[in-house]
Design an enzyme around this catalytic site. Structure first.
Site, PDB file in Angstrom:
ATOM      1  N   ASP A  68      51.105  27.122  50.102  1.00 52.74           N
ATOM      2  CA  ASP A  68      51.822  28.372  49.761  1.00 52.74           C
ATOM      3  C   ASP A  68      53.470  28.071  50.393  1.00 52.74           C
ATOM      4  O   ASP A  68      53.614  27.344  51.048  1.00 52.74           O
ATOM      5  CB  ASP A  68      51.375  29.361  50.543  1.00 52.74           C
ATOM      6  CG  ASP A  68      49.925  29.868  49.934  1.00 52.74           C
ATOM      7  OD1 ASP A  68      50.139  30.478  49.163  1.00 52.74           O
ATOM      8  OD2 ASP A  68      48.891  29.873  50.755  1.00 52.74           O
ATOM      9  N   GLU A  87      43.844  40.210  44.990  1.00 55.05           N
ATOM     10  CA  GLU A  87      43.820  39.010  45.741  1.00 55.05           C
ATOM     11  C   GLU A  87      44.130  39.317  47.025  1.00 55.05           C
ATOM     12  O   GLU A  87      45.341  39.648  47.331  1.00 55.05           O
ATOM     13  CB  GLU A  87      44.679  37.810  45.219  1.00 55.05           C
ATOM     14  CG  GLU A  87      44.201  37.570  43.881  1.00 55.05           C
ATOM     15  CD  GLU A  87      44.826  36.370  43.279  1.00 55.05           C
ATOM     16  OE1 GLU A  87      46.115  36.195  44.022  1.00 55.05           O
ATOM     17  OE2 GLU A  87      44.601  35.729  41.985  1.00 55.05           O
TER      18      GLU A  87
END
Length: 279
Positions: A61, A50
């Protein structure tokens, strides 16, 4: 159409083991070092990669990945350069699947049609766009599927059986199960609950299920791998990048190996899980 992601998970199933999915941020700490890390990941044990698309407001995040986006943007990373990193990687590796992961805003600004065309031409295999729910599939998901890209959706501990069919409806490649609630890298998953959740998702789909968020050590990776088709590790790897940098946040001779050494240990953990299960 069969994609690199489909072929990789079929190969993993044939080997009787889980895969290791590694996340790094494109352009972190700079474009050249980022490409060097990317190129080194498969040999270290990464089965799927990824590649984060840097964004100024990565709301899902945690601090580690937020900081990696800031380093990349400061070093001049753009969406065009992210696509070019994939293109450069493909000159030497035509087998390892690459998934671009991030948020819709940079794609929207780049232009959806242009983005999809450039991504496919560069050798991208799939997309994970964390802030586009199934209700917005017309925006990007359906055009991506028509163009030949896998569109990978996230399921979470709060995705119940009523919501799950909508999440899975246009998902392809694999399902990414977020093992904890909250942001990335801030807690450790409960392996027992994860195994139950994976089993529940598999009652609704034949797609492989990859588990991420909170996995940082080979021991955790091994525990997750006993019940999942793949283990995703991200924050621990971008932390390894950060810890290798000099006082000016620049890459050092240790930067690539700091990441690949950890990937190799994580890969050993993932592989050990299936070896133990076979015994």
């Amino acid at each position: 159409m069969t994609t690199r992601i489909d072929r990789r998970f079929a190969a993993l199933a044939a080997e009787g083991r889980a895969g290791l999915v590694t996340f790094i941020t494109a352009g972190d700490p700079d474009p050249a070092a980022s490409l060097a890390i990317l190129r080194a990941l498969p040999a270290a044990g990464a089965d799927v990669i990824e590649l984060g698309m840097p964004f100024t407001d990565p709301m899902a995040d945690g601090p580690a990945i937020q900081a990696s986006s800031q380093r990349a943007l400061k070093a001049g990373q753009t969406m065009r350069k992210t696509v070019e990193i994939v293109r450069a990687f493909r000159r030497d590796d035509d087998r390892t699947p690459i998934v671009l992961m991030g948020y819709y805003n940079p794609i929207y600004v780049y232009g959806v049609e242009r983005f999809l065309g450039d991504a496919i031409a560069a050798g991208v295999d799939g997309l994970i766009v964390v802030d586009l729910p199934p209700e917005e599939d017309d925006e990007l998901c359906l055009p991506a599927l028509r163009a030949g890209l896998n569109f990978i959706r996230l399921a979470t501990p709060t995705t119940d059986d009523r919501r799950l069919p909508a999440v899975l409806a246009n998902t392809s490649g694999f399902v990414y199960y977020v093992s904890i609630t909250g942001i990335t890298g801030m807690a450790m998953p409960d392996t027992g609950r994860v195994a139950d959740a994976v089993a529940r998702i598999k009652r609704h789909t034949a797609l492989p299920v990859a588990v991420g968020f909170g996995v940082r050590t080979p021991e955790q990776a091994r525990a997750i791998a006993t019940g999942a088709d793949a283990v995703v590790v991200g924050s621990a790897l971008v932390d390894a990048v950060r810890q290798s940098l000099d006082a000016g946040a620049k890459a050092t001779p240790r930067t690539v190996t700091a990441v690949t050494d950890l990937v190799a240990r994580l890969a050993d953990g993932v592989r050990a899980a299936r070896r133990q299960a076979a015994e």
